[in-house]
Design an enzyme around this catalytic site. Structure first.
Site, PDB file in Angstrom:
ATOM      1  N   HIS A 138     -45.795   7.912  38.359  1.00  0.00           N
ATOM      2  CA  HIS A 138     -44.489   8.608  38.478  1.00  0.00           C
ATOM      3  C   HIS A 138     -43.719   8.105  37.438  1.00  0.00           C
ATOM      4  CE1 HIS A 138     -40.641  10.061  40.370  1.00  0.00           C
ATOM      5  NE2 HIS A 138     -40.003   8.893  39.602  1.00  0.00           N
ATOM      6  N   GLU A 139     -43.769   7.032  37.019  1.00  0.00           N
ATOM      7  CA  GLU A 139     -42.873   6.339  35.787  1.00  0.00           C
ATOM      8  C   GLU A 139     -43.547   6.693  34.485  1.00  0.00           C
ATOM      9  OE1 GLU A 139     -40.182   5.163  36.522  1.00  0.00           O
ATOM     10  OE2 GLU A 139     -40.439   4.836  38.599  1.00  0.00           O
ATOM     11  N   HIS A 188     -42.101  10.112  33.539  1.00  0.00           N
ATOM     12  CA  HIS A 188     -40.916   9.897  33.004  1.00  0.00           C
ATOM     13  C   HIS A 188     -41.054   9.419  31.503  1.00  0.00           C
ATOM     14  CE1 HIS A 188     -38.273  10.113  36.096  1.00  0.00           C
ATOM     15  NE2 HIS A 188     -38.704   9.351  36.778  1.00  0.00           N
TER      16      HIS A 188
END
Length: 158
Positions: free
Chosen positions: A67-68, A71
């Site tokens: 998920h990170e 980003h």
């Protein structure tokens, strides 16, 4: 797992799933309380909450790293990196990353087995049930503006 192992794992996931290198730092941040991880826009580093590894396991942490990294790679590419952006949502699906991390067991246990504090107006006898303490010197009854007093605390076992 230590910071060095986290760094290696993050670099490996980045190469395998995104086909791009992760050239910044990935570290555990013990101060994170309400989130599994975060991507820092200015330094491009990734911080991970170690409690998710300890309480929910390795797979949950790998999901947070994915998920990170979504980003990270979208931000560096100049595309939509925020949760509401279509680019971000498509990349999450493509790499199999969760949109939100799971709930820590310690948080759900604290929420379920809480206490209820009952306050009562001294003028009109209206009752107010609260989960948190309230400063009765600052607040008054919403119906008649009378003074409030703490009546009792109810502890629930489930």
């Amino acid at each position: 797992m230590e910071n060095l192992e986290l760094q290696v794992l993050t670099e490996k996931i980045s190469e395998e799933l995104f086909g791009l290198p992760f050239v910044h730092k990935a570290v555990f941040n013990p101060r994170l309380k309400t989130t599994g991880g975060r991507y820092l826009l200015k330094s491009h580093n990734i911080e991970i909450n170690k409690r998710y590894l300890e309480q929910l396991g390795y797979e949950e942490m790998v999901g947070i790293i994915k998920h990170e990294l979504c980003h990270y790679h979208l931000h560096l590419a100049g595309r939509g990196y925020k949760h509401r952006d279509a680019d971000f949502r498509m990349l999450l699906k493509k790499v199999g990353a969760p949109r939100f991390c799971g709930q820590l067991p310690e948080k759900t246990a604290a929420r379920k087995s809480g206490k209820i504090i009952v306050y009562e107006c001294t003028a009109c006898r209206a009752a107010y049930n609260r989960k948190r303490n309230m400063d009765i010197s600052r607040y008054v009854c919403g119906k008649c503006r009378g003074k409030l007093k703490k009546v009792k605390e109810i502890y629930s076992s489930s």
